[in-house]
Design a protein around this motif. Structure first.
Motif, PDB file in Angstrom:
ATOM      1  N   UNK A  66      20.532  59.593  68.180  1.00 40.73           N
ATOM      2  CA  UNK A  66      19.880  58.401  67.293  1.00 40.73           C
ATOM      3  C   UNK A  66      20.100  59.041  65.780  1.00 40.73           C
ATOM      4  N   UNK A  67      20.932  59.764  65.535  1.00 44.40           N
ATOM      5  CA  UNK A  67      21.293  60.196  64.256  1.00 44.40           C
ATOM      6  C   UNK A  67      21.714  58.950  63.275  1.00 44.40           C
ATOM      7  N   UNK A  68      21.245  59.140  61.929  1.00 45.42           N
ATOM      8  CA  UNK A  68      21.921  58.346  61.263  1.00 45.42           C
ATOM      9  C   UNK A  68      21.852  59.171  59.586  1.00 45.42           C
ATOM     10  N   UNK A  69      22.790  58.616  58.779  1.00 39.07           N
ATOM     11  CA  UNK A  69      22.639  59.114  57.483  1.00 39.07           C
ATOM     12  C   UNK A  69      23.168  60.402  57.251  1.00 39.07           C
ATOM     13  N   UNK A  70      23.408  61.176  58.060  1.00 36.25           N
ATOM     14  CA  UNK A  70      23.685  62.574  57.978  1.00 36.25           C
ATOM     15  C   UNK A  70      24.976  62.866  57.121  1.00 36.25           C
ATOM     16  N   UNK A  71      26.080  62.295  57.489  1.00 39.30           N
ATOM     17  CA  UNK A  71      27.245  62.285  57.027  1.00 39.30           C
ATOM     18  C   UNK A  71      27.951  61.286  55.824  1.00 39.30           C
TER      19      UNK A  71
ATOM     20  N   UNK B 285      19.809  59.190  50.197  1.00 45.38           N
ATOM     21  CA  UNK B 285      20.267  58.438  51.541  1.00 45.38           C
ATOM     22  C   UNK B 285      19.141  59.087  52.563  1.00 45.38           C
ATOM     23  N   UNK B 286      18.582  57.890  53.138  1.00 48.12           N
ATOM     24  CA  UNK B 286      17.809  58.357  54.324  1.00 48.12           C
ATOM     25  C   UNK B 286      18.495  58.911  55.568  1.00 48.12           C
ATOM     26  N   UNK B 287      18.101  59.854  56.115  1.00 52.86           N
ATOM     27  CA  UNK B 287      18.852  60.635  57.110  1.00 52.86           C
ATOM     28  C   UNK B 287      18.025  61.168  58.196  1.00 52.86           C
ATOM     29  N   UNK B 288      18.463  61.226  59.349  1.00 53.77           N
ATOM     30  CA  UNK B 288      17.740  61.767  60.500  1.00 53.77           C
ATOM     31  C   UNK B 288      18.425  62.264  61.645  1.00 53.77           C
ATOM     32  N   UNK B 289      17.990  62.993  62.584  1.00 53.21           N
ATOM     33  CA  UNK B 289      18.591  63.362  63.864  1.00 53.21           C
ATOM     34  C   UNK B 289      19.466  64.451  63.889  1.00 53.21           C
ATOM     35  N   UNK B 290      19.065  65.268  62.875  1.00 52.06           N
ATOM     36  CA  UNK B 290      19.579  66.651  62.745  1.00 52.06           C
ATOM     37  C   UNK B 290      18.801  67.645  63.703  1.00 52.06           C
ATOM     38  N   UNK B 291      19.191  68.500  64.222  1.00 55.66           N
ATOM     39  CA  UNK B 291      18.393  69.514  65.124  1.00 55.66           C
ATOM     40  C   UNK B 291      18.891  70.930  64.712  1.00 55.66           C
ATOM     41  N   UNK B 292      18.119  71.702  64.066  1.00 53.16           N
ATOM     42  CA  UNK B 292      18.350  72.928  63.761  1.00 53.16           C
ATOM     43  C   UNK B 292      17.917  73.979  64.535  1.00 53.16           C
ATOM     44  N   UNK B 293      18.783  74.942  64.807  1.00 49.78           N
ATOM     45  CA  UNK B 293      18.236  76.134  65.814  1.00 49.78           C
ATOM     46  C   UNK B 293      18.056  77.389  64.590  1.00 49.78           C
ATOM     47  N   UNK B 294      19.252  77.424  63.791  1.00 51.11           N
ATOM     48  CA  UNK B 294      18.807  78.601  63.084  1.00 51.11           C
ATOM     49  C   UNK B 294      20.063  78.888  62.188  1.00 51.11           C
TER      50      UNK B 294
ATOM     51  N   UNK C 225      17.957  79.443  72.346  1.00 52.07           N
ATOM     52  CA  UNK C 225      17.397  80.757  72.813  1.00 52.07           C
ATOM     53  C   UNK C 225      16.077  80.982  72.348  1.00 52.07           C
ATOM     54  N   UNK C 226      15.656  79.995  71.271  1.00 51.79           N
ATOM     55  CA  UNK C 226      14.356  80.357  70.648  1.00 51.79           C
ATOM     56  C   UNK C 226      13.207  79.362  71.335  1.00 51.79           C
ATOM     57  N   UNK C 227      11.997  79.601  71.164  1.00 51.81           N
ATOM     58  CA  UNK C 227      10.873  78.818  71.440  1.00 51.81           C
ATOM     59  C   UNK C 227      10.894  77.230  70.989  1.00 51.81           C
ATOM     60  N   UNK C 228      11.061  77.166  69.852  1.00 61.70           N
ATOM     61  CA  UNK C 228      11.244  76.069  69.084  1.00 61.70           C
ATOM     62  C   UNK C 228      12.485  75.647  68.139  1.00 61.70           C
ATOM     63  N   UNK C 229      12.649  74.437  67.980  1.00 63.56           N
ATOM     64  CA  UNK C 229      13.912  74.114  67.230  1.00 63.56           C
ATOM     65  C   UNK C 229      13.135  73.054  66.113  1.00 63.56           C
ATOM     66  N   UNK C 230      13.869  72.770  65.371  1.00 58.85           N
ATOM     67  CA  UNK C 230      13.233  71.709  64.022  1.00 58.85           C
ATOM     68  C   UNK C 230      14.084  70.501  64.107  1.00 58.85           C
ATOM     69  N   UNK C 231      13.492  69.278  64.395  1.00 61.66           N
ATOM     70  CA  UNK C 231      14.469  68.147  64.362  1.00 61.66           C
ATOM     71  C   UNK C 231      13.971  67.110  63.319  1.00 61.66           C
ATOM     72  N   UNK C 232      14.827  66.835  62.597  1.00 57.43           N
ATOM     73  CA  UNK C 232      14.581  66.015  61.382  1.00 57.43           C
ATOM     74  C   UNK C 232      14.427  64.446  61.751  1.00 57.43           C
ATOM     75  N   UNK C 233      13.133  63.914  61.349  1.00 59.28           N
ATOM     76  CA  UNK C 233      12.943  62.660  61.670  1.00 59.28           C
ATOM     77  C   UNK C 233      13.380  61.546  60.782  1.00 59.28           C
ATOM     78  N   UNK C 234      13.071  61.813  59.453  1.00 56.46           N
ATOM     79  CA  UNK C 234      13.838  61.027  58.331  1.00 56.46           C
ATOM     80  C   UNK C 234      13.279  61.809  56.975  1.00 56.46           C
ATOM     81  N   UNK C 235      14.321  62.181  56.218  1.00 54.73           N
ATOM     82  CA  UNK C 235      14.014  62.190  54.853  1.00 54.73           C
ATOM     83  C   UNK C 235      15.250  61.895  53.969  1.00 54.73           C
TER      84      UNK C 235
END
Length: 282
Positions: A165-170, A264-273, A124-134
């Protein structure tokens, strides 16, 4: 309402409207279908003005022919604050709810190459944030109790998706909390995973021993998992809090999700809010 029904025919319309304004949107709608005698007072601006927050009305350019029409526009959610927040009224009670967009949150390293900002049609928003790797994940949202409905129990929910392509999140549970200043209202743990993702379920079986060692690094909790929403997003409950009488006190609520101990390196999380909405009562 039964007693009111019995005497309402003897009252002037404006008196009936004032009495209905002390009830709820659900009660007012019920009276609309009871009898044609109630239609005019139940649809009057005197009634529905009580259910529409004046601060939201003054900050928008919505067009409406009556306060009743405006109430139902707001109950379907609108964007406010330059599109950085979504606002809605609960249809049955008129209680307020908000969604703070990802741009309205504090996300560690969100302004460097560790995250990317993008537009997707599902949001519903103009932008979301997607995690590359942290290797250190921190997401916080803040809201003041004065903007919410008084005498209401609220829940805070992270809205997100997991990319293909998510990894390391859980690999380790995140720590979730709701606080007021230094006072912790709720504190728990949760896994960032799609409950329907068979791939991650199989990986969890293969790496169960390693996952158990990682879990020992975080605070104990009930390890909440995400739930599917009707709009296609996942939601994770971060905690709950109670808003008392807004004339007595105003406080800032901080809602957090952190994973800082796993390295742990992780990526692929998409945050709307983060959504803040009244909790359902039985």
């Amino acid at each position: 309402m039964t007693c009111f029904w019995n005497i309402s025919s003897r009252l002037p319309e404006d008196c009936v409207s004032r009495v209905l304004s002390l009830t709820s949107p659900k009660d007012a709608c019920r009276m609309l279908v009871v009898s044609t005698e109630f239609r005019i007072p139940a649809e009057s601006n005197v009634v529905w003005d009580k259910f529409v927050p004046s601060d939201i009305v003054s900050s928008t350019t919505l067009k409406f022919s009556s306060k009743k029409e405006l109430f139902f526009i707001l109950s379907n959610s609108i964007l406010i604050d330059g599109g950085y927040k979504a606002f809605a009224l609960e249809k049955s009670t008129g209680r307020k709810s908000y969604i703070l967009s990802a741009r309205n949150l504090s996300i560690l390293h969100s302004d460097d190459i560790n995250w990317t900002w993008k537009c997707i049609k599902e949001s519903r928003f103009h932008e979301v944030a997607e995690l590359i790797t942290v290797n250190r994940l921190e997401i916080q949202g803040r809201i003041r109790t004065k903007t919410l409905s008084p005498n209401t129990n609220y829940g805070a929910y992270l809205l997100f998706k997991i990319s293909d392509h998510a990894f390391g999140l859980d690999s380790i549970p995140c720590e979730i909390s709701v606080t007021v200043g230094e006072r912790i209202l709720t504190n728990n743990t949760a896994y960032l995973r799609d409950p329907d993702d068979k791939k991650h379920q199989l990986e969890g079986l293969f790496y169960r021993n390693r996952a158990q060692l990682m879990k020992e690094r975080v605070n104990k909790g009930d390890e909440r998992i995400a739930q599917k929403r009707e709009d296609g997003w996942l939601e994770m409950e971060l905690g709950e809090f109670f808003v008392g009488d807004d004339e007595i006190s105003e406080e800032e609520i901080t809602m957090s999700l952190m994973e800082v101990k796993g390295n742990q390196l992780k990526g692929g999380l998409i945050v709307e809010g983060i959504e803040v909405r009244p909790r359902r009562t039985n």
